[in-house]
Write a protein that holds these residues in place. Sequence first.
Motif, PDB file in Angstrom:
ATOM      1  N   UNK A   1       0.810  -1.210   0.000  1.00 58.15           N
ATOM      2  CA  UNK A   1       0.000   0.000   0.000  1.00 58.15           C
ATOM      3  C   UNK A   1       0.844   1.261   0.000  1.00 58.15           C
ATOM      4  N   UNK A   2       1.965   1.231   0.728  1.00 53.42           N
ATOM      5  CA  UNK A   2       2.881   2.377   0.721  1.00 53.42           C
ATOM      6  C   UNK A   2       3.458   2.603  -0.670  1.00 53.42           C
ATOM      7  N   UNK A   3       3.791   1.517  -1.366  1.00 54.09           N
ATOM      8  CA  UNK A   3       4.324   1.660  -2.722  1.00 54.09           C
ATOM      9  C   UNK A   3       3.266   2.141  -3.698  1.00 54.09           C
ATOM     10  N   UNK A   4       2.087   1.550  -3.628  1.00 56.62           N
ATOM     11  CA  UNK A   4       0.978   1.891  -4.513  1.00 56.62           C
ATOM     12  C   UNK A   4       0.554   3.352  -4.308  1.00 56.62           C
ATOM     13  N   UNK A   5       0.350   3.714  -3.035  1.00 58.03           N
ATOM     14  CA  UNK A   5      -0.039   5.089  -2.742  1.00 58.03           C
ATOM     15  C   UNK A   5       1.124   6.063  -2.819  1.00 58.03           C
ATOM     16  N   UNK A   6       2.342   5.564  -2.570  1.00 54.66           N
ATOM     17  CA  UNK A   6       3.513   6.434  -2.571  1.00 54.66           C
ATOM     18  C   UNK A   6       3.859   6.965  -3.946  1.00 54.66           C
TER      19      UNK A   6
END
Length: 270
Positions: A115-120
Amino acid sequence: MVSNLSIFFMVISLIVNIFLPIGGIIYLKKKYKVKLKVFFIGMIVFFVAVQILEAPIHSYFLSFNKGTSNFLLNNPLAYMLYGGLMAGIFEETARLIAFKYLIKENDNLTGIAYGLGHGGIEAMLIGGIASLNSIIYAILINKGGFQTLMEGAKVSKDVIDATYNHYINSSAFYWLAPGFERITAIIVHISLSVLVLYAVKEKKYIYYFLAVIIHAAINFPAALYQAGVITNILLLELLIMGLAVILALVIFNKIVKKSYKTSNDLENYL
């Protein structure tokens, strides 16, 4: 002149958009030994799903196909449903594929890292670039080079004047919105990533469809703002943040806490 406070808030938004996802994954890596590949898979999958696959469809329906674009842009309800469902279907299907075929790990931390990568990457591409552009425009306005630059780019006088007035007259707190918005978005992306990972792990794909609906619903207020139905950006951001926090709390209590047999296990996780 653009106030120094406005420029300061622009810089804060830029820092949030760039360093929140990077700082988050560094923390997870050091404390929990999560695999960086999960973070990068999240970034790549978002880029492919949204920028390569979804964006051309938006270009067709909102620009090239005049009949469809006129209908959607003149009907806020239709535009809201279109924008929300498109985002939900493309992004949650991308998550589903990633967790089913690209990522072997299935613990909650994997969902958070993804999620951090996707949203980041979304924060960097959307909020980061927007904040950087705002800083550049503000400095140019204050140094007297804005109009020359825009005229050189053959921008119409009406657009130049509107942009100039926007920067001069907007409240300083307006420029915090890109950072605030991305914090909210990352909370949503992490929550939905954990939910879709749970759907794959437990083979309960009803939760994937639930993620699509939730994603669409959280996007509805933003679509209404773009359509001019909601005009107060502060109200918009607070509404979406409220929805994001509720979603995160529900996911934590219904999925994350169930993954740990004792309170000590959960405390060690936290």
